[in-house]
Design a protein around this motif. Structure first.
Motif, PDB file in Angstrom:
ATOM      1  N   PHE A  62       0.852  -1.187   0.000  1.00  0.00           N
ATOM      2  CA  PHE A  62       0.000   0.000   0.000  1.00  0.00           C
ATOM      3  C   PHE A  62       0.889   1.238   0.000  1.00  0.00           C
ATOM      4  O   PHE A  62       1.735   1.417   0.883  1.00  0.00           O
ATOM      5  N   THR A  63       0.688   2.079  -1.010  1.00  0.00           N
ATOM      6  CA  THR A  63       1.479   3.313  -1.079  1.00  0.00           C
ATOM      7  C   THR A  63       0.991   4.366  -0.083  1.00  0.00           C
ATOM      8  O   THR A  63       1.745   5.261   0.282  1.00  0.00           O
ATOM      9  N   GLU A  64      -0.252   4.268   0.343  1.00  0.00           N
ATOM     10  CA  GLU A  64      -0.818   5.179   1.328  1.00  0.00           C
ATOM     11  C   GLU A  64      -1.676   4.386   2.299  1.00  0.00           C
ATOM     12  O   GLU A  64      -2.102   3.260   1.994  1.00  0.00           O
ATOM     13  N   ALA A  65      -1.923   4.970   3.475  1.00  0.00           N
ATOM     14  CA  ALA A  65      -2.780   4.311   4.460  1.00  0.00           C
ATOM     15  C   ALA A  65      -4.215   4.292   3.949  1.00  0.00           C
ATOM     16  O   ALA A  65      -4.690   5.248   3.328  1.00  0.00           O
ATOM     17  N   PRO A  66      -4.942   3.215   4.183  1.00  0.00           N
ATOM     18  CA  PRO A  66      -6.353   3.160   3.754  1.00  0.00           C
ATOM     19  C   PRO A  66      -7.188   4.233   4.435  1.00  0.00           C
ATOM     20  O   PRO A  66      -6.869   4.712   5.521  1.00  0.00           O
ATOM     21  N   ASP A  67      -8.259   4.607   3.795  1.00  0.00           N
ATOM     22  CA  ASP A  67      -9.202   5.583   4.340  1.00  0.00           C
ATOM     23  C   ASP A  67     -10.227   4.835   5.171  1.00  0.00           C
ATOM     24  O   ASP A  67     -11.044   4.077   4.638  1.00  0.00           O
ATOM     25  N   TRP A  68     -10.178   5.024   6.504  1.00  0.00           N
ATOM     26  CA  TRP A  68     -11.072   4.300   7.414  1.00  0.00           C
ATOM     27  C   TRP A  68     -12.242   5.214   7.767  1.00  0.00           C
ATOM     28  O   TRP A  68     -12.133   6.074   8.635  1.00  0.00           O
ATOM     29  N   PRO A  69     -13.396   5.052   7.140  1.00  0.00           N
ATOM     30  CA  PRO A  69     -14.533   5.943   7.414  1.00  0.00           C
ATOM     31  C   PRO A  69     -15.319   5.466   8.636  1.00  0.00           C
ATOM     32  O   PRO A  69     -15.271   4.301   9.026  1.00  0.00           O
ATOM     33  N   LEU A  70     -16.061   6.419   9.243  1.00  0.00           N
ATOM     34  CA  LEU A  70     -16.995   6.067  10.305  1.00  0.00           C
ATOM     35  C   LEU A  70     -18.366   5.775   9.698  1.00  0.00           C
ATOM     36  O   LEU A  70     -18.745   6.344   8.673  1.00  0.00           O
ATOM     37  N   GLN A 124      -4.848   2.272  -1.785  1.00  0.00           N
ATOM     38  CA  GLN A 124      -3.971   2.611  -2.901  1.00  0.00           C
ATOM     39  C   GLN A 124      -2.863   1.562  -2.977  1.00  0.00           C
ATOM     40  O   GLN A 124      -1.810   1.708  -2.378  1.00  0.00           O
ATOM     41  N   PRO A 125      -3.101   0.440  -3.691  1.00  0.00           N
ATOM     42  CA  PRO A 125      -2.071  -0.606  -3.778  1.00  0.00           C
ATOM     43  C   PRO A 125      -0.955  -0.220  -4.747  1.00  0.00           C
ATOM     44  O   PRO A 125      -1.159   0.549  -5.692  1.00  0.00           O
ATOM     45  N   GLY A 126       0.219  -0.781  -4.509  1.00  0.00           N
ATOM     46  CA  GLY A 126       1.331  -0.535  -5.400  1.00  0.00           C
ATOM     47  C   GLY A 126       1.120  -1.202  -6.751  1.00  0.00           C
ATOM     48  O   GLY A 126       0.456  -2.241  -6.870  1.00  0.00           O
ATOM     49  N   GLN A 127       1.689  -0.593  -7.823  1.00  0.00           N
ATOM     50  CA  GLN A 127       1.587  -1.061  -9.201  1.00  0.00           C
ATOM     51  C   GLN A 127       0.152  -1.043  -9.721  1.00  0.00           C
ATOM     52  O   GLN A 127      -0.176  -1.736 -10.684  1.00  0.00           O
ATOM     53  N   ALA A 128      -0.711  -0.264  -9.052  1.00  0.00           N
ATOM     54  CA  ALA A 128      -2.094  -0.114  -9.531  1.00  0.00           C
ATOM     55  C   ALA A 128      -2.228   1.225 -10.232  1.00  0.00           C
ATOM     56  O   ALA A 128      -1.498   2.181  -9.959  1.00  0.00           O
ATOM     57  N   SER A 129      -3.171   1.303 -11.133  1.00  0.00           N
ATOM     58  CA  SER A 129      -3.350   2.531 -11.904  1.00  0.00           C
ATOM     59  C   SER A 129      -3.998   3.648 -11.102  1.00  0.00           C
ATOM     60  O   SER A 129      -3.925   4.810 -11.488  1.00  0.00           O
TER      61      SER A 129
END
Length: 452
Positions: A62-70, A124-129
């Motif tokens: 993961f290039t960035e931390a996931p978005d954890w919504p409430l 945002q996974p790595g090597q993804a568009s």
């Protein structure tokens, strides 16, 4: 030459191998997976926490931390503690998976079934568009309440609960347009503040209700840990018209975990009496100003305040106008006071006090100069003043002043000082001064006319 061809052949083979590997990697997109489960998985008691653990996995990184919504669950409190995400590394069917995991906290407040809706988490996974959204699965759980708590609208277990209220302003009489704020503070022992249920404020006829955002805080001690949680709810009422208003009593129900019984706290009602203002508000305040927690004030013009302000302004202008004249008058009064003080200091009274001090010391070197200074300033013994000129009306020398005259002559002739009895001399001097004053008053105001 043969060696050069061999090197060129090896270079071409390496180039085509890298291009093939790059093409195969571009065609292989990263795999994604999302999992969710509840801890505990079975029924829970209302008021207790249940964890929703969510895992986000990928075969790359993961290039960035996931978005954890409430999200919301009706009848329950949902929160996401400020905890660091747990890193994951698992091998599933011979494939390495990497990811993160976080746990939501859900606290049911009533008994019955609950459904956790499916919600999206952006990764945002790595090597993804680009970013990808993963949907969590729909989960359900059930909550139960102990016997005796079935009829409670909100099941809130705690070891101890204390609730207080405050009303500002505290006086019972207010004016139209004033604001009245009612604040309720709940303190629960051994419970997180986020678990304390909110207070429901009702509408009051004649008052406009503007709720405020609640504040919470956890009271933590170093050794004891969590001691209590505190929640404060507040509402502001704006008086719309005159009359009597009653803020209704508030009832707070909670479950005592020590006695396993339902407890009730009743906060008493508050009665207000509103009177009409003497003037209308200067301007109207938008309704949404109270809902945004902004500072606001209703300005009301009072006739008495306007009159006082006008008198104050008149007084200020009068003071500015009269300042030069007051300054000149002050200077004159100050000069007169200085002149009066100088005249008094040069008069007979201070000289007489100096003479009395000198006589107490008993030294002729101090008495005689002080005596003549007093006689000169009293203006009753002539100018210059002389003791030997003081005569009786019949022309004979005064027998009472004679010893004083003799002592003065002895002092100035460098002879042995004669004995001086000041008490008798003082009496003689006073008599001589009175006699001289009468003689001066008996003289005609005009000198006699010259006769030819």
């Amino acid at each position: 030459m043969r060696m050069f061809r061999l090197i060129r052949l090896l270079f071409l083979l390496t180039f085509f191998a890298c291009a093939a590997a790059r093409a195969s990697g571009a065609d292989t997109a990263p795999q994604l997976m999302i999992r969710a489960h509840l801890e505990p998985s079975g029924p829970v008691v209302a008021g207790s926490q249940i964890k929703l653990v969510v895992d986000c996995l990928t075969t790359t990184w993961f290039t960035e931390a996931p978005d954890w919504p409430l999200f919301t669950v009706p009848g329950a409190i949902v929160s996401l503690p400020d905890e660091q995400a747990e890193n994951l590394h698992e091998v599933i069917n011979g494939v390495d998976w990497f990811g993160v995991s976080r746990a939501y906290r859900i606290v049911p407040q009533t008994g019955g079934p609950f459904a956790i809706p499916s919600f999206a988490i952006t990764v945002q996974p790595g090597q993804a568009s680009g970013p990808v959204k993963l949907m969590t699965p729909l989960l359900t759980f059930a909550a139960t309440v102990p016997a005796g708590a079935e009829g409670m609208s909100t099941f809130f277990p705690a070891q101890k609960l204390v609730a207080t209220q405050a009303v500002e302003p505290s006086q019972e009489r207010v004016k139209v347009g004033d604001q009245v704020t009612r604040t309720i503070t709940q303190r629960a022992a051994g419970t997180q503040s986020m678990l304390i249920p909110p207070v429901n404020f009702s509408d009051v006829a004649g008052l406009k209700r503007y709720p405020k955002a609640a504040t919470t805080k956890d009271i933590v001690e170093d050794r004891a840990g969590l001691v209590a949680g505190e929640r404060t709810d507040a509402v502001t009422y704006v008086v719309d018209h005159g009359g009597k208003f009653t803020l209704p009593a508030l009832t707070i129900e909670w479950w005592n975990t020590n006695t396993q019984r339902k407890e009730t706290i009743v906060l008493p009602s508050v009665t207000l009496s509103a009177v009409a203002a003497t003037e209308k508000p200067l301007f109207a305040i938008p309704v949404d100003a109270f809902t945004k927690d902004a500072a606001h004030r209703i300005v009301v013009i009072d006739r008495r305040q306007v009159v006082l302000l006008g008198l104050l302004l008149i007084g200020v202008f009068a003071l500015v106008w009269a300042y030069p004249r007051l300054l000149t008058f002050y200077g004159r009064v100050r000069q007169l006071a200085i002149a009066a003080r100088r005249r008094y200091a040069e008069g007979a009274a201070p000289a007489w006090r100096t003479l009395r001090r000198a006589t107490r010391e008993g030294s002729p070197q101090h008495i005689i100069p002080a005596l003549y200074r007093w006689m000169d300033r009293s203006h009753e013994f002539g100018q210059p003043a002389r003791l030997d000129l003081q005569k009786r009306p019949d022309g004979e020398s005064s027998h009472a002043i004679a010893p004083l005259v003799h002592a003065v002559n002895s002092h100035y002739s460098n002879q042995a000082s004669a004995a001086l009895h000041w008490t008798e001399a003082e009496t003689s001097l006073r008599r001589a001064m009175k006699r001289a004053r009468k003689e001066r008053q008996a003289e005609p105001p005009l000198p006699p006319l010259n006769r030819y």
